[in-house]
Write a protein that holds these residues in place. Structure first.
Motif, PDB file in Angstrom:
ATOM      1  N   SER A 161       3.952  27.986 -14.052  1.00 33.17           N
ATOM      2  CA  SER A 161       5.073  28.651 -14.721  1.00 33.17           C
ATOM      3  C   SER A 161       5.751  27.713 -15.714  1.00 33.17           C
ATOM      4  CB  SER A 161       6.089  29.141 -13.683  1.00 33.17           C
ATOM      5  OG  SER A 161       5.558  30.197 -12.912  1.00 33.17           O
ATOM      6  N   ALA A 162       5.939  26.449 -15.311  1.00 30.44           N
ATOM      7  CA  ALA A 162       6.608  25.489 -16.188  1.00 30.44           C
ATOM      8  C   ALA A 162       5.734  25.109 -17.372  1.00 30.44           C
ATOM      9  CB  ALA A 162       6.996  24.242 -15.399  1.00 30.44           C
ATOM     10  N   VAL A 163       4.440  24.921 -17.141  1.00 35.51           N
ATOM     11  CA  VAL A 163       3.524  24.598 -18.235  1.00 35.51           C
ATOM     12  C   VAL A 163       3.491  25.743 -19.242  1.00 35.51           C
ATOM     13  CG1 VAL A 163       1.095  24.225 -18.823  1.00 35.51           C
ATOM     14  CG2 VAL A 163       2.112  22.998 -16.895  1.00 35.51           C
ATOM     15  N   ALA A 164       3.419  26.979 -18.751  1.00 36.72           N
ATOM     16  CA  ALA A 164       3.374  28.140 -19.647  1.00 36.72           C
ATOM     17  C   ALA A 164       4.641  28.236 -20.487  1.00 36.72           C
ATOM     18  CB  ALA A 164       3.174  29.415 -18.836  1.00 36.72           C
ATOM     19  N   ALA A 165       5.808  28.026 -19.871  1.00 38.66           N
ATOM     20  CA  ALA A 165       7.063  28.096 -20.621  1.00 38.66           C
ATOM     21  C   ALA A 165       7.154  26.971 -21.642  1.00 38.66           C
ATOM     22  CB  ALA A 165       8.248  28.044 -19.659  1.00 38.66           C
ATOM     23  N   ALA A 166       6.741  25.760 -21.262  1.00 42.26           N
ATOM     24  CA  ALA A 166       6.844  24.611 -22.163  1.00 42.26           C
ATOM     25  C   ALA A 166       5.902  24.732 -23.350  1.00 42.26           C
ATOM     26  CB  ALA A 166       6.556  23.326 -21.393  1.00 42.26           C
ATOM     27  N   ALA A 167       4.715  25.261 -23.111  1.00 39.01           N
ATOM     28  CA  ALA A 167       3.685  25.288 -24.144  1.00 39.01           C
ATOM     29  C   ALA A 167       3.732  26.537 -25.013  1.00 39.01           C
ATOM     30  CB  ALA A 167       2.306  25.165 -23.489  1.00 39.01           C
ATOM     31  N   GLY A 168       4.710  27.415 -24.803  1.00 36.41           N
ATOM     32  CA  GLY A 168       4.809  28.618 -25.607  1.00 36.41           C
ATOM     33  C   GLY A 168       3.824  29.692 -25.210  1.00 36.41           C
ATOM     34  N   LEU A 169       3.453  29.721 -23.907  1.00 39.29           N
ATOM     35  CA  LEU A 169       2.512  30.722 -23.410  1.00 39.29           C
ATOM     36  C   LEU A 169       3.219  31.880 -22.722  1.00 39.29           C
ATOM     37  CD1 LEU A 169      -0.262  28.370 -21.980  1.00 39.29           C
ATOM     38  CD2 LEU A 169       0.180  29.049 -24.342  1.00 39.29           C
ATOM     39  N   CYS A 170       4.534  31.857 -22.719  1.00 35.27           N
ATOM     40  CA  CYS A 170       5.384  32.956 -22.250  1.00 35.27           C
ATOM     41  C   CYS A 170       6.804  32.589 -22.678  1.00 35.27           C
ATOM     42  CB  CYS A 170       5.310  33.144 -20.725  1.00 35.27           C
ATOM     43  SG  CYS A 170       5.949  31.746 -19.767  1.00 35.27           S
ATOM     44  N   PHE A 171       7.734  33.525 -22.563  1.00 37.27           N
ATOM     45  CA  PHE A 171       9.130  33.243 -22.918  1.00 37.27           C
ATOM     46  C   PHE A 171       9.983  32.938 -21.697  1.00 37.27           C
ATOM     47  CE2 PHE A 171       7.518  35.404 -26.624  1.00 37.27           C
ATOM     48  CZ  PHE A 171       8.055  34.646 -27.654  1.00 37.27           C
ATOM     49  N   GLY A 172       9.375  32.968 -20.545  1.00 31.72           N
ATOM     50  CA  GLY A 172      10.043  32.645 -19.297  1.00 31.72           C
ATOM     51  C   GLY A 172       9.137  33.076 -18.174  1.00 31.72           C
ATOM     52  N   ALA A 173       9.426  32.592 -16.970  1.00 33.17           N
ATOM     53  CA  ALA A 173       8.525  32.878 -15.861  1.00 33.17           C
ATOM     54  C   ALA A 173       9.272  32.939 -14.547  1.00 33.17           C
ATOM     55  CB  ALA A 173       7.426  31.814 -15.788  1.00 33.17           C
ATOM     56  N   ILE A 174       8.727  33.735 -13.629  1.00 39.59           N
ATOM     57  CA  ILE A 174       9.187  33.725 -12.242  1.00 39.59           C
ATOM     58  C   ILE A 174       8.572  32.517 -11.555  1.00 39.59           C
ATOM     59  CG2 ILE A 174       9.246  34.995 -10.064  1.00 39.59           C
ATOM     60  CD1 ILE A 174      10.838  36.268 -12.360  1.00 39.59           C
ATOM     61  N   ALA A 175       9.359  31.854 -10.726  1.00 38.08           N
ATOM     62  CA  ALA A 175       8.916  30.660 -10.012  1.00 38.08           C
ATOM     63  C   ALA A 175       9.513  30.690  -8.611  1.00 38.08           C
ATOM     64  CB  ALA A 175       9.348  29.405 -10.773  1.00 38.08           C
ATOM     65  N   SER A 176       9.153  29.713  -7.799  1.00 30.84           N
ATOM     66  CA  SER A 176       9.755  29.618  -6.471  1.00 30.84           C
ATOM     67  C   SER A 176       9.969  28.159  -6.120  1.00 30.84           C
ATOM     68  CB  SER A 176       8.889  30.310  -5.409  1.00 30.84           C
ATOM     69  OG  SER A 176       7.689  29.595  -5.176  1.00 30.84           O
ATOM     70  N   ASP A 177      10.895  27.935  -5.206  1.00 27.97           N
ATOM     71  CA  ASP A 177      11.302  26.574  -4.832  1.00 27.97           C
ATOM     72  C   ASP A 177      11.528  26.536  -3.331  1.00 27.97           C
ATOM     73  OD1 ASP A 177      13.009  24.171  -4.438  1.00 27.97           O
ATOM     74  OD2 ASP A 177      13.171  24.155  -6.612  1.00 27.97           O
ATOM     75  N   THR A 178      10.693  25.762  -2.630  1.00 34.10           N
ATOM     76  CA  THR A 178      10.820  25.578  -1.185  1.00 34.10           C
ATOM     77  C   THR A 178      11.260  24.156  -0.858  1.00 34.10           C
ATOM     78  OG1 THR A 178       9.091  27.230  -0.822  1.00 34.10           O
ATOM     79  CG2 THR A 178       9.590  25.776   1.021  1.00 34.10           C
ATOM     80  N   GLY A 179      10.836  23.208  -1.698  1.00 35.35           N
ATOM     81  CA  GLY A 179      11.243  21.819  -1.525  1.00 35.35           C
ATOM     82  C   GLY A 179      11.553  21.134  -2.840  1.00 35.35           C
ATOM     83  N   GLY A 180      11.359  21.862  -3.946  1.00 35.27           N
ATOM     84  CA  GLY A 180      11.611  21.300  -5.267  1.00 35.27           C
ATOM     85  C   GLY A 180      10.715  21.902  -6.326  1.00 35.27           C
ATOM     86  N   SER A 181      10.053  23.009  -5.997  1.00 33.23           N
ATOM     87  CA  SER A 181       8.969  23.506  -6.838  1.00 33.23           C
ATOM     88  C   SER A 181       9.396  24.303  -8.056  1.00 33.23           C
ATOM     89  CB  SER A 181       8.007  24.341  -5.996  1.00 33.23           C
ATOM     90  OG  SER A 181       7.316  23.524  -5.084  1.00 33.23           O
ATOM     91  N   ILE A 182      10.672  24.538  -8.260  1.00 34.22           N
ATOM     92  CA  ILE A 182      11.172  24.937  -9.579  1.00 34.22           C
ATOM     93  C   ILE A 182      11.635  23.700 -10.330  1.00 34.22           C
ATOM     94  CG2 ILE A 182      13.069  26.107 -10.801  1.00 34.22           C
ATOM     95  CD1 ILE A 182      12.885  28.341  -8.742  1.00 34.22           C
ATOM     96  N   ARG A 183      12.330  22.825  -9.630  1.00 31.32           N
ATOM     97  CA  ARG A 183      13.020  21.717 -10.302  1.00 31.32           C
ATOM     98  C   ARG A 183      12.092  20.601 -10.726  1.00 31.32           C
ATOM     99  NH1 ARG A 183      16.919  21.071  -5.560  1.00 31.32           N
ATOM    100  NH2 ARG A 183      15.183  22.159  -4.540  1.00 31.32           N
ATOM    101  N   TRP A 184      11.139  20.202  -9.901  1.00 28.29           N
ATOM    102  CA  TRP A 184      10.182  19.176 -10.338  1.00 28.29           C
ATOM    103  C   TRP A 184       9.354  19.642 -11.532  1.00 28.29           C
ATOM    104  CZ3 TRP A 184       8.882  18.543  -4.553  1.00 28.29           C
ATOM    105  CH2 TRP A 184       9.665  17.533  -3.991  1.00 28.29           C
ATOM    106  N   PRO A 185       8.737  20.830 -11.498  1.00 34.00           N
ATOM    107  CA  PRO A 185       7.977  21.255 -12.679  1.00 34.00           C
ATOM    108  C   PRO A 185       8.830  21.413 -13.932  1.00 34.00           C
ATOM    109  CG  PRO A 185       7.339  22.535 -10.750  1.00 34.00           C
ATOM    110  CD  PRO A 185       8.560  21.762 -10.365  1.00 34.00           C
TER     111      PRO A 185
END
Length: 469
Positions: A161-185
């Protein structure tokens, strides 16, 4: 056919949504441009588990017809959005980065997907992820690649999700975080991640890792965009009794609020102990920006997180073992070694040990929430060191102290359930992004977006792109 430049695929969600609403760009044209960019960059980046070309184009045509007829649904209408591959999409394989779910095709949408559709978003594809949303990819799956530098870590589970948003492969993405998996990416890829309060977003139709730790949130290029997606997916849900009934705020208003008068706490000891100088410099610079914008920086003492960090693995492991009990017993050979190892670890935790963990979590949650009687937000690192190389990540299993350091600013907020916003706030000497984090009280995501929007209105870190491809 209208040809839309790739430059448009690097605009913010808010900007592209406004252009679609005004008719200066059609949803179909921008979706076609997005798919062209994906076709060109995806072979190198591996951000997607599945690109949904045909259905995305059909959705875009419908969006254009609705908007032309005066039935504009809101800021997501006609905008391509990606969904992490642990979220069910009716009729589309949902594998959650596993082999054990390799043949699963849902017969309904996850609540978050249904709400995106109701908002008029274009579901452009399903982003790649680590196995079962734990800490490593299944050996049979190609990991996502950091678009800034392929030698660097992409973060953990929501990396696609983070790679896609950063590289212009989407305008935003759904993600999830159990121990840091939104924030680290988000930090690793130079984008903005919003982990909401636990329960703010329904988990119905989302594969669990550890249900009491799993937070469904958003990744986008800036705080406003992340908040706009959250506004669409948040709220109570009769299909998920843990989804909170708190009203969903108007995140679009956050950009007009500023941070004047907000109290932003910081713990000078926690923010500096074993924190490398580049990250400390980014923290100091961010503090100066917030102060210049009228916020009051307040020194605080954050509760000791060492026990919460130590408890996170067995807590996650027990719940993961319960989630995977049937599949693991029947198809253990389909599991990769990392997820299999945590499941085995969970099976070995006693009832008494787990109960003690839950009691300590309740105390820690109370102590964190108590801080927000004196401050509105808290500023921290996302991790104590500069962006990590893949070579460094490969040694983590041999260095438990390094793992604990990495988890110090992320896992505790999953244990307590508090919301957090990660945002780009600097670069290293190697031009890799540095992310920082704002924490807030329960269900105070609006304040996070308000502060993030103010910071990004006066800095340009979020406007950097890893290349136009």
């Amino acid at each position: 056919m209208t040809i839309v430049s790739d430059d448009f695929t690097l605009l913010s969600l808010t900007e592209i949504g406004d252009r679609i609403k005004r008719g200066s760009i059609s949803s179909l044209a921008i979706t076609e441009a997005q798919l062209r960019r994906i076709a060109r960059l995806e072979p190198d980046l591996h951000a997607y588990a599945q690109v949904m070309d045909a259905s995305a184009l059909e959705q875009a045509k419908v969006a254009d017809e609705e908007i032309a007829a005066g039935r504009h649904r809101g800021p997501l209408h006609g905008v391509p959005i990606a969904v992490k591959d642990l979220c069910w999409i009716e009729g589309v394989p949902t594998r959650a980065g596993t082999l054990v779910h390799g043949n699963f095709v849902p017969d309904e949408d996850a609540t978050v997907v249904r709400r995106l559709r109701q908002a008029g978003a274009i579901i452009i594809g399903k982003t790649q992820m680590t196995e079962g949303a734990y800490s490593d990819y299944h050996p049979a799956i190609t990991p996502s690649v950091n678009p800034w530098n392929a030698d660097y870590w992409t973060g953990i589970s929501s990396s696609g999700s983070a790679v896609a948003a950063a590289a212009g492969l989407c305008f935003g993405a759904i993600a999830s975080d159990t121990g840091g998996s939104i924030r680290w990416p988000a930090a690793a890829n130079g984008v903005t991640g919003l982990k909401p309060t636990w329960g703010r977003v329904s988990r119905h139709g989302v594969f669990d890792l550890a249900p009491s730790l799993d937070h469904i949130g958003t990744i986008a290029r800036n705080a406003m965009d992340a908040g706009i997606i959250l506004a669409a997916i948040a709220g109570s849900d009769p299909k998920d009794p843990t989804a909170a009934a708190q009203p969903v705020p108007d995140f679009a208003s956050a950009s007009r609020s500023g941070v004047g008068g907000l109290r932003i706490g910081f713990d000078p000891g926690w923010n500096s102990e074993d924190v490398e100088p580049q990250t400390q410099a980014a923290l100091a610079a961010a503090s100066d920006v917030f102060s210049d914008l009228g916020a009051h920086m307040v020194e605080i003492r954050f509760p000791d997180v060492s026990q919460a960090v130590a408890d996170w693995v067995p807590n996650c492991a027990v719940e993961a073992a319960a989630v995977h009990a049937r599949d693991f017993a029947a198809n253990k050979d389909l599991y990769g070694p990392i997820l299999a190892g945590v499941i085995e670890k969970g099976k070995a935790v006693s009832e008494a040990e787990y109960q003690q963990i839950l009691l300590r979590r309740a105390i820690f949650r109370r102590d964190v929430e108590a801080l927000f009687a004196s401050v509105d937000l808290i500023l921290t690192p996302v991790q104590p060191f500069a962006p990590l190389t893949l070579a460094a990540i490969a040694t983590l299993g041999e260095q438990p102290d390094l793992i604990a350091r990495l988890q110090r600013y992320t896992c505790p907020l999953d244990m307590s359930g508090h919301p957090a916003l990660t945002f780009p706030a600097g670069v290293t000497k190697d031009e890799m992004p540095i992310g920082l984090q704002l924490l807030a009280g329960q269900f105070q995501e609006l304040t996070l977006v308000r502060a993030g929007a103010a910071f990004q209105g006066h800095t340009a870190w979020h406007q950097r792109h890893p290349g136009k491809g």
